[in-house]
Each structure stands twice: as C-alpha cells, then as structure tokens.
Design a protein around this motif. Sequence first.
Motif, PDB file in Angstrom:
ATOM      1  N   ASN A   1       0.672  -1.244   0.029  1.00  0.00           N
ATOM      2  CA  ASN A   1       0.120   0.119  -0.240  1.00  0.00           C
ATOM      3  C   ASN A   1       0.839   1.130  -0.012  1.00  0.00           C
ATOM      4  O   ASN A   1       0.699   2.486  -0.569  1.00  0.00           O
ATOM      5  CB  ASN A   1      -0.832   0.031   1.288  1.00  0.00           C
ATOM      6  CG  ASN A   1      -1.847  -0.990   1.282  1.00  0.00           C
ATOM      7  OD1 ASN A   1      -2.554  -1.358   2.294  1.00  0.00           O
ATOM      8  ND2 ASN A   1      -2.181  -1.857   0.194  1.00  0.00           N
ATOM      9  N   ALA A   2       1.889   1.009   0.949  1.00  0.00           N
ATOM     10  CA  ALA A   2       2.921   2.502   0.737  1.00  0.00           C
ATOM     11  C   ALA A   2       3.494   2.759  -0.350  1.00  0.00           C
ATOM     12  O   ALA A   2       3.419   4.001  -0.800  1.00  0.00           O
ATOM     13  CB  ALA A   2       3.940   2.100   1.804  1.00  0.00           C
TER      14      ALA A   2
ATOM     15  N   ARG B   1       2.211   1.908  -3.464  1.00  0.00           N
ATOM     16  CA  ARG B   1       1.371   2.138  -4.156  1.00  0.00           C
ATOM     17  C   ARG B   1       0.929   3.834  -4.108  1.00  0.00           C
ATOM     18  O   ARG B   1       0.868   4.573  -4.887  1.00  0.00           O
ATOM     19  CB  ARG B   1      -0.119   1.476  -4.046  1.00  0.00           C
ATOM     20  CG  ARG B   1      -1.526   1.973  -4.657  1.00  0.00           C
ATOM     21  CD  ARG B   1      -2.496   1.642  -3.982  1.00  0.00           C
ATOM     22  NE  ARG B   1      -2.942   2.061  -2.708  1.00  0.00           N
ATOM     23  CZ  ARG B   1      -3.669   1.728  -1.912  1.00  0.00           C
ATOM     24  NH1 ARG B   1      -4.123   0.558  -1.691  1.00  0.00           N
ATOM     25  NH2 ARG B   1      -3.818   2.269  -0.336  1.00  0.00           N
ATOM     26  N   GLU B   2       1.044   4.244  -2.669  1.00  0.00           N
ATOM     27  CA  GLU B   2       0.793   5.576  -2.504  1.00  0.00           C
ATOM     28  C   GLU B   2       1.641   6.474  -2.740  1.00  0.00           C
ATOM     29  O   GLU B   2       1.468   7.556  -3.256  1.00  0.00           O
ATOM     30  CB  GLU B   2       0.306   5.516  -0.933  1.00  0.00           C
ATOM     31  CG  GLU B   2      -0.952   5.263  -0.390  1.00  0.00           C
ATOM     32  CD  GLU B   2      -2.152   5.660  -1.052  1.00  0.00           C
ATOM     33  OE1 GLU B   2      -2.410   6.834  -0.602  1.00  0.00           O
ATOM     34  OE2 GLU B   2      -2.931   4.990  -1.839  1.00  0.00           O
ATOM     35  N   ASN B   3       2.779   5.890  -2.378  1.00  0.00           N
ATOM     36  CA  ASN B   3       4.065   6.926  -2.601  1.00  0.00           C
ATOM     37  C   ASN B   3       5.506   6.206  -2.727  1.00  0.00           C
ATOM     38  O   ASN B   3       6.062   6.020  -1.534  1.00  0.00           O
ATOM     39  CB  ASN B   3       3.941   8.080  -1.485  1.00  0.00           C
ATOM     40  CG  ASN B   3       4.978   9.056  -1.451  1.00  0.00           C
ATOM     41  OD1 ASN B   3       5.884   9.106  -2.310  1.00  0.00           O
ATOM     42  ND2 ASN B   3       4.719  10.305  -0.771  1.00  0.00           N
TER      43      ASN B   3
ATOM     44  N   GLU C   1       8.415   6.909  -3.502  1.00  0.00           N
ATOM     45  CA  GLU C   1       9.627   7.821  -3.205  1.00  0.00           C
ATOM     46  C   GLU C   1       9.738   7.749  -1.656  1.00  0.00           C
ATOM     47  O   GLU C   1      10.659   7.468  -1.097  1.00  0.00           O
ATOM     48  CB  GLU C   1       9.428   9.105  -3.868  1.00  0.00           C
ATOM     49  CG  GLU C   1      10.626  10.062  -3.429  1.00  0.00           C
ATOM     50  CD  GLU C   1      10.308  11.493  -3.679  1.00  0.00           C
ATOM     51  OE1 GLU C   1       9.577  11.934  -2.835  1.00  0.00           O
ATOM     52  OE2 GLU C   1      10.966  12.039  -4.470  1.00  0.00           O
ATOM     53  N   ARG C   2       8.579   8.061  -0.966  1.00  0.00           N
ATOM     54  CA  ARG C   2       8.476   8.097   0.274  1.00  0.00           C
ATOM     55  C   ARG C   2       8.913   6.606   0.990  1.00  0.00           C
ATOM     56  O   ARG C   2       9.497   6.622   1.989  1.00  0.00           O
ATOM     57  CB  ARG C   2       7.331   8.414   0.796  1.00  0.00           C
ATOM     58  CG  ARG C   2       7.101   8.854   2.645  1.00  0.00           C
ATOM     59  CD  ARG C   2       8.231   9.764   3.036  1.00  0.00           C
ATOM     60  NE  ARG C   2       7.973  10.699   4.132  1.00  0.00           N
ATOM     61  CZ  ARG C   2       8.756  11.180   4.863  1.00  0.00           C
ATOM     62  NH1 ARG C   2      10.058  10.749   4.685  1.00  0.00           N
ATOM     63  NH2 ARG C   2       8.286  11.689   5.811  1.00  0.00           N
ATOM     64  N   ALA C   3       8.439   5.644   0.384  1.00  0.00           N
ATOM     65  CA  ALA C   3       8.707   4.231   0.807  1.00  0.00           C
ATOM     66  C   ALA C   3      10.227   4.091   0.940  1.00  0.00           C
ATOM     67  O   ALA C   3      10.624   3.374   1.979  1.00  0.00           O
ATOM     68  CB  ALA C   3       7.953   3.140   0.024  1.00  0.00           C
TER      69      ALA C   3
END
Lengths: 252, 438
Positions: B214-215, B217-219, B221-223
């Motif tokens: 999910n992370a 999928r969401e972002n 770069e942030r992962a």
Amino acid sequence: MSAPAALEIRGLKKSFGPAEIIRGVDLVVPKGERHAVIGPNGAGKSTLFNLISGLLVPTSGEVVLNGARISGRPAFEINRRGLSRSFQVTNIFPRMSVFENIRCGVLWSANQKYAFWRGVQSAAGVAERTEKVLDEIGLTDRREVLAGVLTYAEQRALEIGITVAGGAEVILLDEPTAGMSRHETDRAVGLIRRISEGRTLMIVEHDMGVVFGLADRISVLVYGEIVATGPPAEIRASAKVKEAYLGEEAHA
Amino acid sequence: MSDTTASNSRSGETIRANPRSSALRAAGPWLLSAAALVALPFIFRSDTYLTVMSLMGIAIVFALSYNMMLGQTGMLSFGHAVYYGLGAYFVVHGMNWAIATRAPIPLPLMPLVGGIAGLGFAVIFGWLSTKRSGTTFSMISLGLAELVGSSSLILRTFFGGEEGITTNRTKLLRLTDWSFGSQFQMYYLIAAWCLISAVVMYALTRTPFGRMCNAVRENPERAQFVGYNPQVVRYIAFCLSGFFAGIAGALAGINFELANANLFGAAQSGTVLLATFIGGIGTFVGPVLGAVLVSYLQVMLSDITEVWQLYFGLMFIAVVMFAPGGLAGLVQMHAPVVRAGVIGRLMPSYLMAIVPALLLLLGVVMLIEMTVQLAVKQSEGPAMKLFGIGFNANQPWPWLLMVVLLASAYALFRLVSPRLSAAWDSARVTAAERGIVI
C-alpha cells in the motif's frame, strides 16, 4: 575534545547539465548537534538534502555517515543506516490512515523487512512504537483518519512523525514550518525540539526565528557554497552573511 | 515511564480489546463464506448454475490475484492472463503426465502445479518488468503478453497450436469415491481452492509486506525513505500475484479439461482488468463482486445478444466515470449513512432516479440493438420485437422514439439530480453529527 562527527560532507558537487548547483560543500556535523542550513531561494539547500539522503547522486565529493561513506548508495540503504529525512512538499501516504503511515515508518527498523508470512499485528514492539510516535506528534486522536484529509499542519506533523518513526540517529528536516501560522510554527518547533533530543538534526528553514531559536550552529549556503558556519550569534554578526543573505531578506 | 504506559494502555485497548471476540469477528465472514459456498449447489441445482458458479470461483481467484497488483500495489498490468494461461497449460501437462506415469498425485492437489508455474514465470518476467513502475511497467506487461502469445503458436509441441491440449480429470489417483467427473464435484474443488486462496490473499494484506505494498502504491518515493526498496516490494507482489493467477488458470484448465491460447490472450487479460475494476480496486471484496458479476453477465448476456462485449465496454466506462470505487466503492460510500440510520432519506430520490436510469438504459440498448440488426444481422431482415411489439429497424420512427426517450431521460435526470444531491448532503451531515467518520 569535540563529539565525533555524525555527518561529514567533503567536496560535494552536483551539476545538472552545465549548471553547477552545489559547488563544493564541506561540512562536519558532530553527533547531537542541531544544525540549520539557511540561504536565499535557489541556493541549493534542498539539493544538498537530496544529495545527503540519496535521492540524488553527487557529481563528485562524498558524504560520510558515522564513518561510513553513503554517497552513491540508494536512498533506502541510507535510511537503513540511520539517516532519515522529511520533505519540503508534504510527502506522506495519503490514502492510508495516520496510524498506518507511522507504522510504515517503524516496520523496517523493527526488523520486519518484506515479511509476508506473519501478521503485522504480531510484530513485536511495532504497535507500541507507533503509538509512542503518534503521541509525540499529537495525532493519537486522529489515528484512524486518512492522512490525505488531515489539515496542513497535521500533515506536516505526520511528515515529521514518519521521518522519526524508524528511530534514525540523523534527521534531516526540509522546511518543516513552511506555510504555517505563528501558532502552528511554535507547536512545530516544540515538536522538533522534542524529537531531536539525543539525535543529530539538520534543518533547512526560512523562518529566522525558528533557526536562531533552535540551532546550535548555522551554515549559510549561497549559490551552492557555504559562506559561513558558526553559532547563531556569530552568524548574526557576520558582515558576509548580512550582505549575502540576511540583508537581502530584510529588504525584501 | 508511567505516562508512556498510560498512553499505551489507552490506545492499546482499541487494538487488543477482548482477543477472543476480535478473533471471532475476523473469522466470521470467512465462516459465513464457507457455509455459503457449501450451500450454494443445493440452492442453485441446475447444471447451468453449477457451471456459472464454477466460472465465478475461478474468476474470483484470478481477480483477487490481479488486485494484489492493481489495487494493493498500484501496478496496472495488461498481461496478467499470461500467468493464468501458463497455469492452465502446466496443469494439463501435469495431469497428462500423472495419468501416463500413474504418479500418485490426486486431482485436488493439481492446482498447485499451475500455481508453481505461474510463480516461476512471474519470477522470471517480473524480474524484468518490476524494475520500472507506472506506464513503463504496463507497457512491459503488454509486451510480455505478446511475447508469450506468439510463442504459443511457435512452440506447438508444448502449446498444441490452435486447438490447444486436452486432458481427462477423472483419470487421476482417487483418494475418495469422487472422480470429479461431474460439474457438482468440480464445483466443490473450485470452491475449496477459491476459499483457501482468498483467505491467504487476505492474510497477505495484513502482513508487513502487505502494508508496504500500500505504501508503495501511495508514494514509492517516500517508501524508500522508510527503508524499503519499492522495486523489491513490487517484485514480491508480482510473484505472489503470478502464483495465484496460476492457481486460477489451473482451475480453469481442470474445469474445461483443456488449455488453449485463448486462456492467455489479450481478451482474458482485459476481462480480469474489467472485472476487478467494476468490482472496485479499493477494497478486498471489490474484485470478488466484480468477478461474480462479470462471469454471470458473460454467460447471461452472451445468450441474449451477440454484442455483449460492447455492453461490457459501456459498463466499464460508466464505472470508471461515475463510480471509480466500483461496486464495493458504492457500498462503502453508503456505509456511514446506513450506520447513522438515515439511509431512508435517500430512498425517495433514489426511487425517482430509477425512472430516468431505466429509460436511459432502454434507449441505449435499443439504439445498439437496432444498429446491430441493420449492420450485422442483415440476413435476418429489419424486423424486431420489443415487449412483444413488432417493428422494423429500417423505419425512422423507432429511432425517433428512442432519441426522444433518451432526451426525456436526460431531462428527468437534470430534474432529479438536485434533489438527490440535497438528500445526500443532509444524510452525510447527519452521519457526521452522529460522530460517524466519512
């Protein structure tokens, strides 16, 4: 005898095509220091952070974290070695709950890695650590809310929460109070002070009140070069800094 | 020390409140599903129903596996049928091998062969395609589908050319007196695998890996800045998804006792995308609903009209435009209103909206069918029937009538929609007042 260096930057340069954005930065940040980087727009502050955190690869020079060279390593590896950062533009997981956002920041440091054979609930210490961070950033009551619908100030707090959740020793915050009201800024500064306790902090910030109140030392970056580094009083008094930056700001 | 424990126990309550009841709550829906799966053949007894329900079970596994990528990890694949089709081929070959060598492998274990084949190819192809995300990933998936599709026509010994390869599912080692020759027995084999696969895929969403999907999928770069390599997350998701697609394909191979190139064609990849999206990619049950609906419609609509795929296309467009959360999204949207006990407020305007909706449907269907009658079914002549009334599609008045119908449906919609949105707003406000998070 001063504290050993948490972060050491040596001869760091970065060019985009013919444009040299970072033009040879040398900086030593000792363990436990709160170090602010200031400078006019376009000075390369965010680029410097991107180089340190592994989002960008330097053209030349190196970055050393706790004695180990990290420049050229991928961002996730640098993070695993204990350097974590926040972003100038809010960079969270919008369609996940606040709790999930923080938990994602905890998982790797709790040695969960890519585990797909055990439940996330059962992971030892993860929930406790997540709760603790939620409490620190003051979002415990908003834990079930989707991160994307938080207020701006709450999202900024969440951004910091994700950054510190993994327990990194070195924290880079990129303009954490940008766009906040006075009151929100005061709260954010309190939060930054708390979370940076016992850690090394590097912060890019435009709000001079925040910078001079928070930092142990300040570096002034102008056109990709550090023109001065020193304690707040020294920076405030420096004619070179006034000319290059503070004066310009005062006239603006 | 004391204040951290205080804050932990306060928030801890919400997580660990009464472990026995929360375990029951977690298992409840699955026990209900299991009971429903066992009971269904006794309610819907005919062979047609058994066939349709078997197809649904297969489609559910396939759609859930697809959503591991699309909904959970944010990877849009145009070639997921590759792993489905290969699962079918490998299971058919595996069965033929087991029959020939009298290997002691019972039929119920055979879907694992397909799963392992799907996994194996996903390990290879995924290594290539998950290095990139977004559009590039989608394009590579399309290219790989094309590659495998054309290989199937070249490697005739394995793929059996146009006709494909066949098997006989009754000739394997039997542990009980079930031969799985009948559709009734076949249904239970599919239902069991469907339930097991769904439970495992659901459990996967509740693991550290599932959360990081999910992370990513969401972002993505942030992962990276929480220590995760998005490529690795995508790769694992791709491999696991390939495994379950292989299981689904194997079930199809066993069900039809046949594997042919259609199983990994573009149409098959398209159908799973359609079903998953129509059901809703945002929730775990969405793809289940979509798979059930689309399998049902595939059988029902293809009996009624030749251009059933056209209706699928229209339905897909309607969902993408007006209900991007799919069927599950529509249900979810109503949940707070139901919990607040104000769903009744929506009913009058919903009833009013049904009229133009039905008129619109009728108008569109008739325009399509009249076009088909004239353009495709020329040999049958222009004579058609609607509600027992005969008319000729080559005359102007039915066309005129339908255009008038569509125009009035549109006008009615314009009339009703302010009332509908007003009802919605009032219901949501009340729900929010009653402390229900929307």
